[in-house]
Structures are given as structure tokens and as C-alpha cells.
Design a protein around this motif. Sequence first.
Motif, mmCIF file in Angstrom:
data_model
loop_
_atom_site.group_PDB
_atom_site.id
_atom_site.type_symbol
_atom_site.label_atom_id
_atom_site.label_comp_id
_atom_site.label_asym_id
_atom_site.label_seq_id
_atom_site.Cartn_x
_atom_site.Cartn_y
_atom_site.Cartn_z
ATOM 1 N N UNK A 145 25.194 20.368 -55.353
ATOM 2 C CA UNK A 145 23.898 19.715 -55.538
ATOM 3 C C UNK A 145 23.240 19.407 -54.192
ATOM 4 N N UNK A 146 24.029 19.060 -53.182
ATOM 5 C CA UNK A 146 23.477 18.846 -51.842
ATOM 6 C C UNK A 146 22.876 20.152 -51.325
ATOM 7 N N UNK A 147 23.553 21.269 -51.561
ATOM 8 C CA UNK A 147 23.005 22.562 -51.144
ATOM 9 C C UNK A 147 21.663 22.841 -51.823
ATOM 10 N N UNK A 148 21.579 22.546 -53.101
ATOM 11 C CA UNK A 148 20.323 22.748 -53.827
ATOM 12 C C UNK A 148 19.242 21.809 -53.306
ATOM 13 N N UNK A 149 19.602 20.569 -53.022
ATOM 14 C CA UNK A 149 18.631 19.606 -52.489
ATOM 15 C C UNK A 149 18.130 20.050 -51.116
ATOM 16 N N UNK A 150 19.018 20.602 -50.305
ATOM 17 C CA UNK A 150 18.590 21.116 -48.994
ATOM 18 C C UNK A 150 17.648 22.301 -49.158
ATOM 19 N N UNK A 151 17.899 23.108 -50.168
ATOM 20 C CA UNK A 151 17.014 24.232 -50.458
ATOM 21 C C UNK A 151 15.631 23.731 -50.871
ATOM 22 N N UNK A 152 15.590 22.692 -51.690
ATOM 23 C CA UNK A 152 14.312 22.093 -52.080
ATOM 24 C C UNK A 152 13.583 21.531 -50.853
ATOM 25 N N UNK A 153 14.323 20.865 -49.969
ATOM 26 C CA UNK A 153 13.713 20.303 -48.760
ATOM 27 C C UNK A 153 13.163 21.415 -47.871
ATOM 28 N N UNK A 154 13.891 22.503 -47.765
ATOM 29 C CA UNK A 154 13.410 23.632 -46.950
ATOM 30 C C UNK A 154 12.121 24.197 -47.536
ATOM 31 N N UNK A 155 12.065 24.311 -48.848
ATOM 32 C CA UNK A 155 10.857 24.832 -49.502
ATOM 33 C C UNK A 155 9.672 23.894 -49.299
ATOM 34 N N UNK A 156 9.945 22.582 -49.262
ATOM 35 C CA UNK A 156 8.886 21.593 -49.052
ATOM 36 C C UNK A 156 8.483 21.460 -47.581
ATOM 37 N N UNK A 157 9.300 22.032 -46.695
ATOM 38 C CA UNK A 157 9.012 21.921 -45.270
ATOM 39 C C UNK A 157 9.360 20.547 -44.701
ATOM 40 N N UNK A 158 10.310 19.886 -45.348
ATOM 41 C CA UNK A 158 10.715 18.545 -44.908
ATOM 42 C C UNK A 158 12.092 18.607 -44.261
ATOM 43 N N UNK A 159 12.361 17.664 -43.412
ATOM 44 C CA UNK A 159 13.649 17.646 -42.711
ATOM 45 C C UNK A 159 14.510 16.490 -43.211
ATOM 46 N N UNK A 160 14.870 16.551 -44.468
ATOM 47 C CA UNK A 160 15.722 15.522 -45.048
ATOM 48 C C UNK A 160 17.152 15.762 -44.604
#
Length: 91
Positions: free
Chosen positions: A72-87
Motif C-alpha cells: 500500500x505504501x508503494x501504491x501511495x507513492x505512485x499516487x504521490x508521483x502522479x500528483x507531483x507531490x513529494x510525500x
Amino acid sequence: MSKPFDMELFLAGVLTGSYATRQRHLRQAKLIQSEILERWQLETPWAWQRKHVAWLLVYRLGKRSEATRYYYVLTARLLARRLGRSWVLSL
């Protein structure tokens, strides 16, 4: 009348890997979306903040196995990358 948000289309540009991996990311992203929608009534990822995703990882997935939380962390990082955010998200 508005169309429902299409997570598959949203992630299409950043999804890579095998078919099974892409399907897992889509399934998990849809679950993340539904949990955040239920809790905060935020339907699209553009409205999300890091705290929303962190809440999901800590409180909703806290009792799941470490491997499940990792995916789930990997998926969340993928979402952040798509949003252009550095979470910064971790287990």
C-alpha cells in the motif's frame, strides 16, 4: 451530472510493471480512494493531503501484515508521483 472519477485513467501515465502489478496498484488505489471518500468526503486525489493517506496507512491498515502495508505504501507513492507531490510515506 458529473462522471465518477476514473482511477485507472488517472494512474495510466505512471503505472509500469507486469499486468498483475498494475492491477494490484489499481485495486489498492481504488480502496484508498473509497476509504478517504468515506472518512473525509474527498473524492479525487487532487483534494487529498499527505495526512489523509498517512491516516489510512496507520489506522486502517495498521493491523494488516507488514507486507500488505508495504504494498500500500508503494501504491501511495505512485499516487504521490502522479500528483507531483513529494510525500514521504513509510511503514
